[in-house]
Design a protein around this motif. Structure first.
Motif, PDB file in Angstrom:
ATOM      1  N   PHE A   1       0.795  -0.926  -0.384  1.00  0.00           N
ATOM      2  CA  PHE A   1       0.157   0.174  -0.021  1.00  0.00           C
ATOM      3  C   PHE A   1       1.114   1.279  -0.517  1.00  0.00           C
ATOM      4  CE2 PHE A   1      -2.120   3.067   2.774  1.00  0.00           C
ATOM      5  CZ  PHE A   1      -3.180   3.741   2.049  1.00  0.00           C
ATOM      6  N   LEU A   2       1.807   0.952   0.842  1.00  0.00           N
ATOM      7  CA  LEU A   2       3.153   2.827   0.983  1.00  0.00           C
ATOM      8  C   LEU A   2       3.668   2.676  -0.395  1.00  0.00           C
ATOM      9  CD1 LEU A   2       3.920   1.691   4.554  1.00  0.00           C
ATOM     10  CD2 LEU A   2       2.878   3.964   3.658  1.00  0.00           C
ATOM     11  N   ARG A   3       4.001   1.515  -0.734  1.00  0.00           N
ATOM     12  CA  ARG A   3       4.498   1.693  -2.202  1.00  0.00           C
ATOM     13  C   ARG A   3       3.121   2.159  -3.545  1.00  0.00           C
ATOM     14  NH1 ARG A   3       5.957  -3.141  -6.803  1.00  0.00           N
ATOM     15  NH2 ARG A   3       7.290  -1.393  -7.580  1.00  0.00           N
ATOM     16  N   ALA A   4       2.360   1.452  -3.723  1.00  0.00           N
ATOM     17  CA  ALA A   4       1.779   2.082  -4.361  1.00  0.00           C
ATOM     18  C   ALA A   4       1.047   3.429  -4.155  1.00  0.00           C
ATOM     19  CB  ALA A   4      -0.078   0.909  -4.220  1.00  0.00           C
ATOM     20  N   LEU A   5       1.132   3.940  -3.002  1.00  0.00           N
ATOM     21  CA  LEU A   5       1.144   5.320  -2.446  1.00  0.00           C
ATOM     22  C   LEU A   5       2.058   6.571  -3.141  1.00  0.00           C
ATOM     23  CD1 LEU A   5      -1.605   6.516  -0.951  1.00  0.00           C
ATOM     24  CD2 LEU A   5      -0.299   6.662   0.716  1.00  0.00           C
ATOM     25  N   LEU A   6       3.131   5.710  -2.979  1.00  0.00           N
ATOM     26  CA  LEU A   6       4.303   6.386  -3.171  1.00  0.00           C
ATOM     27  C   LEU A   6       4.575   6.515  -4.337  1.00  0.00           C
ATOM     28  CD1 LEU A   6       7.398   5.341  -0.881  1.00  0.00           C
ATOM     29  CD2 LEU A   6       6.691   8.126  -2.062  1.00  0.00           C
ATOM     30  N   PHE A   7       3.697   5.663  -5.940  1.00  0.00           N
ATOM     31  CA  PHE A   7       3.811   6.240  -6.991  1.00  0.00           C
ATOM     32  C   PHE A   7       2.750   6.251  -7.990  1.00  0.00           C
ATOM     33  CE2 PHE A   7       7.345   2.475  -6.061  1.00  0.00           C
ATOM     34  CZ  PHE A   7       8.903   3.225  -6.716  1.00  0.00           C
ATOM     35  N   LEU A   8       1.761   6.885  -6.645  1.00  0.00           N
ATOM     36  CA  LEU A   8       1.009   7.220  -7.521  1.00  0.00           C
ATOM     37  C   LEU A   8       0.586   8.433  -8.734  1.00  0.00           C
ATOM     38  CD1 LEU A   8      -2.761   6.743  -7.369  1.00  0.00           C
ATOM     39  CD2 LEU A   8      -2.813   8.482  -5.317  1.00  0.00           C
ATOM     40  N   PRO A   9       1.589   9.502  -7.779  1.00  0.00           N
ATOM     41  CA  PRO A   9       1.907  10.908  -8.617  1.00  0.00           C
ATOM     42  C   PRO A   9       2.924  10.501  -9.843  1.00  0.00           C
ATOM     43  CG  PRO A   9       2.893  11.299  -6.073  1.00  0.00           C
ATOM     44  CD  PRO A   9       2.473   9.478  -6.418  1.00  0.00           C
ATOM     45  N   SER A  10       3.518   9.621 -10.100  1.00  0.00           N
ATOM     46  CA  SER A  10       3.905   9.096 -11.150  1.00  0.00           C
ATOM     47  C   SER A  10       2.745   8.240 -11.612  1.00  0.00           C
ATOM     48  CB  SER A  10       5.071   8.452 -10.964  1.00  0.00           C
ATOM     49  OG  SER A  10       5.823   7.941 -12.083  1.00  0.00           O
ATOM     50  N   ARG A  11       2.392   7.590 -11.541  1.00  0.00           N
ATOM     51  CA  ARG A  11       1.278   6.771 -12.789  1.00  0.00           C
ATOM     52  C   ARG A  11       0.158   8.016 -13.331  1.00  0.00           C
ATOM     53  NH1 ARG A  11      -0.687   1.426 -10.232  1.00  0.00           N
ATOM     54  NH2 ARG A  11      -1.770   1.360 -12.239  1.00  0.00           N
ATOM     55  N   ILE A  12      -0.258   8.835 -12.106  1.00  0.00           N
ATOM     56  CA  ILE A  12      -0.802  10.078 -12.678  1.00  0.00           C
ATOM     57  C   ILE A  12      -0.311  10.974 -13.533  1.00  0.00           C
ATOM     58  CG2 ILE A  12      -2.337  11.850 -11.952  1.00  0.00           C
ATOM     59  CD1 ILE A  12      -2.790  10.193  -9.189  1.00  0.00           C
TER      60      ILE A  12
ATOM     61  N   GLY B   1       1.919   9.843 -16.118  1.00  0.00           N
ATOM     62  CA  GLY B   1       1.472   9.127 -16.968  1.00  0.00           C
ATOM     63  C   GLY B   1       3.072   8.309 -17.172  1.00  0.00           C
ATOM     64  N   GLY B   2       3.751   8.178 -15.467  1.00  0.00           N
ATOM     65  CA  GLY B   2       4.867   7.306 -15.904  1.00  0.00           C
ATOM     66  C   GLY B   2       4.293   6.055 -16.450  1.00  0.00           C
TER      67      GLY B   2
END
Length: 64
Positions: free
Chosen positions: A48-59, A61-62
């Protein structure tokens, strides 16, 4: 002949250990259940923490 005596000695010494392991294994398995559940919970928290950390990157367009 010495090899045969060594095998007999090994058989005499090891069969009680094998029976003890056979009897104690279910007890050890039951004791380890809470630790396995704790490990699964920690794995979920870190995912969950990893998904939360990478959320801005995914939003933004990473790559996924």
């Amino acid at each position: 002949m010495l090899t045969f005596i060594c095998w007999l000695l090994l058989w005499v010494i090891c069969w009680p250990l094998a029976l003890l392991a056979l009897v104690l294994w279910p007890i050890v398995w039951l004791i380890s259940i809470p630790f396995r559940i704790l490990g699964i919970a920690f794995d979920a928290v870190f995912a969950f923490l990893r998904a939360l950390l990478f959320l801005p990157s995914r939003i933004l367009g990473g790559r996924s």
